[in-house]
Every structure is written in structure tokens, then in C-alpha cells.
Design an enzyme around this catalytic site. Structure first.
Site, PDB file in Angstrom:
ATOM      1  N   ASP A  88       0.869  -1.173   0.000  1.00  0.00           N
ATOM      2  CA  ASP A  88       0.000   0.000   0.000  1.00  0.00           C
ATOM      3  C   ASP A  88       0.905   1.222   0.000  1.00  0.00           C
ATOM      4  OD1 ASP A  88      -2.154  -1.696   0.287  1.00  0.00           O
ATOM      5  OD2 ASP A  88      -2.822  -0.883   2.206  1.00  0.00           O
ATOM      6  N   HIS A 145       4.974  -7.379   0.225  1.00  0.00           N
ATOM      7  CA  HIS A 145       4.605  -8.686  -0.300  1.00  0.00           C
ATOM      8  C   HIS A 145       5.262  -8.916  -1.660  1.00  0.00           C
ATOM      9  CE1 HIS A 145       1.254  -9.518   2.675  1.00  0.00           C
ATOM     10  NE2 HIS A 145       1.588  -8.259   2.935  1.00  0.00           N
ATOM     11  N   SER A 248       8.982   3.595   4.813  1.00  0.00           N
ATOM     12  CA  SER A 248       9.760   4.292   3.849  1.00  0.00           C
ATOM     13  C   SER A 248       9.398   3.907   2.441  1.00  0.00           C
ATOM     14  CB  SER A 248      11.225   4.138   4.154  1.00  0.00           C
ATOM     15  OG  SER A 248      11.975   4.795   3.194  1.00  0.00           O
TER      16      SER A 248
END
Length: 283
Positions: A88, A145, A248
Site C-alpha cells: 500500500d 509482499h 519508507s
């Protein structure tokens, strides 16, 4: 004020000390104080706790537990694509690698060799390939992921600076992503090699992978690396591979031919884990 002027104080600021302190605080279990800090953070950044596996903030014993919270099953379905978005966040930049040069921001490029810690042989595998740089804001889910199935080959911890990472520093700090501390993860896939780089920043307490745990600290001046070619560490598309304990950015490298990126993608656009990122142009 120019971007270069805006980032000038960061050259003078004790970033390492601040980051070490922030990491120490984030790992502490302080009961009601920790809950108050988390509650304030959720309100300030608009964190959607409804997506969290554990939505009750009283459940989290430390800020790090909250920051690396898991998502409910099914809230990030995987698109039918060769490569899916691994996080995300928001798009910083993406596109073709011009020779060995990656576009950072207007007027700023950096080399694949510098990004991966100076290994020119590794970097050469991505010449004229593709890259994508994704920024994770404070409100985002902070686990990373897999964009596709992959077998882990190697991991490199590259010591470096700890500039904050945001659009201003991307425009104002030359070679930002090849300058900050980072963890380079090298994979092989059915379609060739690819690299996921976890880039640190000010107040990023540490970075961790599912096969190693916390990679930093310790923080030293020497490059460290681990080889996994003789181990069968296989990760499926969409499977967790690592996480940030604060902060980050993720940079990905793919070999040629150039990828066919999602036509909806554009710099600054928000992205979600599992959405279509790209398809392999040679398929």
C-alpha cells in the site's frame, strides 16, 4: 524556497541518533501511554483500522506492533497480472531503466549499481529493464509482499544515510535511494531475476524479512550479505516478504524486455497491495 534549500537542514541533523531513539521508543511497551500514542497517530494520519486483523488499538502492546499490523484476510485480493503491487502506498516513479540509470525526479538519476551496493555484475542483469519506486506514508500498511512467485537467492544490507523520504527529498537529494541505508533482496523467477530494495529513512527503526528477521540494527559501516542459493526459500505472489518498523520506500528492478505497466499508473497515484502493476511484454 527551493527543494535543495528545504533539505539542507537534513545534512546537519543528527539523523542516526534520532532514528535509533525512535526505534527504541517504538519498541517499548508502556501500557496506557502506548495506547494514547497510537490513538493520536490513528487520528492524525487517518489510519483505517477497520482493515486491520486486530482493529482494537488496545490490543497493541508497542507502537511497532501497531505499525506492522496485519490486514484482515481478503481485503487485498490479487489481480490477474504477471506482477502485482507489493505494498500500500503511492507511486514515486516507474518506467524503463535507461542503460543503468533510474529516474528519481526531474534532474536526478541514479545507477542500478549504486542501488544494489556496488555489484556491477548484478546490476548489469537489469540494464534496459524496468523499475518501480513506491513510497509508503505513515498511514499505510507497512508489510511488503511479493509481486510474483520467486526464489530467494541473496540479501545485501547496504549501510548508508538516513534522509527522510518524500517528494521534496526525492527532488532535492541527489541519488537519494542509492544513498540511504537499504536492504537489497535478490530473487529468481520463472521469467528471470528481480530485486526488491527496502530503503530506510529518518526514524525508520529497522527493516525485517520473513526469512531473516530484523536486518538492522546492528548498523555498521560495512556492507553485509547473505547467500541462499542452496536453500529452497520460495515465496508465492502476494505472500509477505518483509516489513518496515517505521517508514519508507520500496524500489523494484526487473530485467528486459521492458514491462507493460498498468495504464492507470502515474506518479503520485495511490496504490494498493495486490492491484495490477505490470505484465511481461514478452508473454
Amino acid at each position: 524556497m527551493s527543494d535543495r534549500s528545504a533539505v539542507l537542514p537534513q545534512y546537519l541533523f543528527p539523523k542516526q541518533a534520532l532514528t535509533n531513539f525512535a526505534g527504541w521508543v517504538a519498541g517499548k511497551e508502556r501500557g496506557a501511554v502506548t495506547t494514547w500514542i497510537i490513538r493520536r497517530f490513528v487520528a492524525k494520519y487517518g489510519v483505517d483500522m477497520g482493515e486491520a486483523l486486530e482493529s482494537d488499538i488496545n490490543h497493541y502492546k508497542s507502537f511497532n506492533q501497531f505499525f506492522t499490523r496485519a490486514l484482515k484476510p481478503g481485503v487485498r485480493p490479487l489481480a490477474q497480472a504477471d506482477l502485482v503491487c507489493p505494498v500500500d502506498g503511492a507511486i514515486s516513479q516507474f518506467g524503463a531503466i535507461e542503460g543503468d540509470q533510474i529516474f528519481q525526479a526531474k534532474g536526478h538519476n541514479y545507477s542500478t549499481t549504486a542501488l544494489v551496493g556496488g555489484d556491477a555484475v548484478l546490476a548489469a542483469r537489469f540494464a534496459h529493464g524496468s523499475f518501480a519506486t513506491l513510497y509508503l506514508s505513515p498511514k499505510d500498511y507497512h508489510r511488503i509482499h511479493m509481486p510474483c512467485d520467486g526464489r530467494l537467492v541473496r540479501m545485501i544490507h547496504v549501510p548508508g544515510d538516513l534522509f527522510s523520504v518524500n517528494p521534496v527529498t526525492a527532488r532535492g537529494v541527489p541519488g537519494l535511494f542509492a544513498r540511504n541505508e537499504r536492504v537489497v533482496c535478490v530473487f529468481e523467477s520463472a521469467h528471470g531475476p528481480f530485486v526488491l530494495v527496502l530503503v530506510g529513512a529518518t526514524i525508520v527503526g529497522s527493516m525485517a524479512t520473513v526469512w531473516h528477521g530484523v536486518v538492522n540494527p546492528p548498523r555498521g559501516g560495512e556492507l553485509r550479505e547473505w547467500h541462499y542459493a542452496d536453500q529452497q526459500i520460495l515465496l508465492k505472489q502476494g505472500e509477505e516478504m518483509g516489513r518496515f518498523l517505521l517508514g519508507s520506500t520500496v524500489v523494484m528492478l526487473f530485467p528486459p524486455p521492458p514491462l507493460a505497466f498498468n495504464p492507470d499508473w502515474a506518479p503520485t497515484r495511490p496504490v494498493r497491495l495486490g492491484e495490477a502493476m505490470a505484465n511481461l511484454a514478452n508473454l
